[in-house]
Design a protein around this motif. Structure first.
Motif, PDB file in Angstrom:
ATOM      1  N   PHE A  18      11.860  -6.073   2.988  1.00 43.90           N
ATOM      2  CA  PHE A  18      11.170  -4.878   3.487  1.00 43.90           C
ATOM      3  C   PHE A  18       9.721  -4.857   2.995  1.00 43.90           C
ATOM      4  O   PHE A  18       8.791  -4.579   3.770  1.00 43.90           O
ATOM      5  CB  PHE A  18      11.883  -3.608   3.024  1.00 43.90           C
ATOM      6  N   ALA A  19       9.521  -5.138   1.711  1.00 46.05           N
ATOM      7  CA  ALA A  19       8.170  -5.107   1.149  1.00 46.05           C
ATOM      8  C   ALA A  19       7.273  -6.125   1.837  1.00 46.05           C
ATOM      9  O   ALA A  19       6.105  -5.838   2.152  1.00 46.05           O
ATOM     10  CB  ALA A  19       8.226  -5.378  -0.354  1.00 46.05           C
ATOM     11  N   GLU A  20       7.804  -7.324   2.086  1.00 50.13           N
ATOM     12  CA  GLU A  20       7.007  -8.357   2.737  1.00 50.13           C
ATOM     13  C   GLU A  20       6.700  -7.980   4.184  1.00 50.13           C
ATOM     14  O   GLU A  20       5.595  -8.232   4.683  1.00 50.13           O
ATOM     15  CB  GLU A  20       7.741  -9.689   2.661  1.00 50.13           C
ATOM     16  N   ALA A  21       7.671  -7.368   4.846  1.00 49.48           N
ATOM     17  CA  ALA A  21       7.450  -6.955   6.235  1.00 49.48           C
ATOM     18  C   ALA A  21       6.388  -5.865   6.324  1.00 49.48           C
ATOM     19  O   ALA A  21       5.513  -5.883   7.200  1.00 49.48           O
ATOM     20  CB  ALA A  21       8.760  -6.468   6.844  1.00 49.48           C
ATOM     21  N   ILE A  22       6.443  -4.923   5.392  1.00 48.96           N
ATOM     22  CA  ILE A  22       5.464  -3.846   5.375  1.00 48.96           C
ATOM     23  C   ILE A  22       4.064  -4.397   5.088  1.00 48.96           C
ATOM     24  O   ILE A  22       3.070  -3.971   5.683  1.00 48.96           O
ATOM     25  CB  ILE A  22       5.872  -2.788   4.334  1.00 48.96           C
ATOM     26  N   ALA A  23       3.994  -5.402   4.209  1.00 51.47           N
ATOM     27  CA  ALA A  23       2.698  -6.004   3.870  1.00 51.47           C
ATOM     28  C   ALA A  23       2.053  -6.658   5.090  1.00 51.47           C
ATOM     29  O   ALA A  23       0.824  -6.637   5.232  1.00 51.47           O
ATOM     30  CB  ALA A  23       2.871  -7.019   2.751  1.00 51.47           C
ATOM     31  N   THR A  24       2.877  -7.246   5.969  1.00 50.58           N
ATOM     32  CA  THR A  24       2.306  -7.866   7.175  1.00 50.58           C
ATOM     33  C   THR A  24       1.673  -6.827   8.090  1.00 50.58           C
ATOM     34  O   THR A  24       0.867  -7.165   8.953  1.00 50.58           O
ATOM     35  CB  THR A  24       3.380  -8.642   7.972  1.00 50.58           C
ATOM     36  N   GLY A  35       0.454  -1.596  -4.588  1.00 51.05           N
ATOM     37  CA  GLY A  35      -0.614  -0.957  -5.345  1.00 51.05           C
ATOM     38  C   GLY A  35      -1.272   0.204  -4.638  1.00 51.05           C
ATOM     39  O   GLY A  35      -2.107   0.883  -5.230  1.00 51.05           O
ATOM     40  N   THR A  36      -0.871   0.443  -3.390  1.00 48.93           N
ATOM     41  CA  THR A  36      -1.461   1.558  -2.638  1.00 48.93           C
ATOM     42  C   THR A  36      -0.465   2.714  -2.549  1.00 48.93           C
ATOM     43  O   THR A  36       0.745   2.524  -2.648  1.00 48.93           O
ATOM     44  CB  THR A  36      -1.840   1.121  -1.220  1.00 48.93           C
ATOM     45  N   THR A  37      -1.005   3.902  -2.360  1.00 49.51           N
ATOM     46  CA  THR A  37      -0.146   5.066  -2.174  1.00 49.51           C
ATOM     47  C   THR A  37       0.716   4.912  -0.933  1.00 49.51           C
ATOM     48  O   THR A  37       1.892   5.296  -0.926  1.00 49.51           O
ATOM     49  CB  THR A  37      -1.005   6.342  -2.057  1.00 49.51           C
ATOM     50  N   ALA A  38       0.145   4.331   0.112  1.00 50.57           N
ATOM     51  CA  ALA A  38       0.899   4.129   1.351  1.00 50.57           C
ATOM     52  C   ALA A  38       2.107   3.225   1.116  1.00 50.57           C
ATOM     53  O   ALA A  38       3.189   3.458   1.670  1.00 50.57           O
ATOM     54  CB  ALA A  38      -0.009   3.528   2.423  1.00 50.57           C
ATOM     55  N   TYR A  39       1.924   2.201   0.284  1.00 50.06           N
ATOM     56  CA  TYR A  39       3.032   1.291  -0.028  1.00 50.06           C
ATOM     57  C   TYR A  39       4.128   2.028  -0.782  1.00 50.06           C
ATOM     58  O   TYR A  39       5.325   1.892  -0.446  1.00 50.06           O
ATOM     59  CB  TYR A  39       2.520   0.115  -0.859  1.00 50.06           C
ATOM     60  N   GLU A  40       3.765   2.783  -1.798  1.00 55.10           N
ATOM     61  CA  GLU A  40       4.769   3.513  -2.583  1.00 55.10           C
ATOM     62  C   GLU A  40       5.538   4.487  -1.697  1.00 55.10           C
ATOM     63  O   GLU A  40       6.761   4.622  -1.807  1.00 55.10           O
ATOM     64  CB  GLU A  40       4.104   4.268  -3.735  1.00 55.10           C
TER      65      GLU A  40
END
Length: 243
Positions: free
Chosen positions: A29-35, A41-46
């Motif tokens: 999920f984290a890798e997919a969101i990064a793409t 490190g961003t608020t959007a990521y958290e």
């Protein structure tokens, strides 16, 4: 357990319940969101990963549709998720949760039909079962693509019941590691909806979602639904000798 609630079908979740993957689902999920430009490190990521954690157990594509209003972006993120998880499968990073295969054997030997359920796509489900060699260990395996709606809706469980010929939803037992597993089981009318602590959500969250039981792992699940073994004549004789 009364005759009306005699369990004849067990519906078990896949990742986090019967399969250990080193939390590769969260990583994918984290890798997919990064793409999609949402990076660590961003608020959007958290915020996005908190939504992912809350949604564990739901169909993966639906999670991405929640995160990205644009369907093309949701589909692209889902494709990235599957590619990331494929790498885990290719590296044989999947292993049964300890005690799972023994639990499956105990259930099937007792005449209980076993269905594996997942929020993965049908393709990913097939790859996982191929890798573990589990096609012959269970009676059925279903993904949201097979039934229309995934968890927290009851469709996966009710579809398993219909296809396996059940005559009473109280004969169903469900086992999973997420809030959505518990909600799905309760909505399907299963008499046992057991949460396990080997996956995404903790005991408080599982209880709050309606778990009838919370277990350390799926290894304890057969003891919950199978009658205790009857003592043998030898055991009776030994007991009598010590009276």
């Amino acid at each position: 357990m009364s005759g009306a609630e005699r369990i004849t079908i067990a519906c078990l979740d896949l990742a986090g319940t019967t399969v250990a993957d080193g939390d590769a689902v969260a990583t994918a999920f984290a890798e997919a969101i990064a793409t999609m430009g949402i990076v660590v490190g961003t608020t959007a990521y958290e915020r996005a990963m908190a939504q992912v954690h809350d949604a564990r157990g739901r169909p993966k594509i639906e999670v991405f549709r929640t995160l990205f209003a644009d369907e093309a972006r949701a589909q692209a993120a889902n494709l990235s998720f599957e590619r990331s998880y494929d790498l885990v499968v290719d590296r044989s990073g999947l292993v049964p949760v300890p005690g799972t295969e023994e639990a499956l054997e105990r259930l099937t030997s007792a005449g209980i039909r076993v269905c594996l359920l997942t929020g993965f796509s049908r393709r990913t489900l097939g790859r996982v079962l191929d890798t573990l060699g589990w096609w012959g260990r269970v009676d059925m395996a279903l993904s949201p693509e097979d039934v229309g709606r995934g968890r927290p809706w009851p469709d996966l469980i009710l579809s398993a019941a219909l296809r396996l010929g059940i005559d009473d939803v109280r004969h169903i037992a469900v086992c999973g590691d997420t809030e959505n597993d518990m909600l799905s089981g309760r909505r399907a009318g299963a008499s046992i909806v057991a949460g396990v602590l080997t996956g995404a959500h903790d005991a408080d969250r599982l209880h709050h979602a309606g778990a009838t039981h919370v277990l350390a792992s799926v290894a304890d699940f057969p003891d919950l639904i199978l009658p205790p073994p009857r003592p043998s004549h030898h055991d009776d004789a030994v007991t009598a000798e010590h009276r």
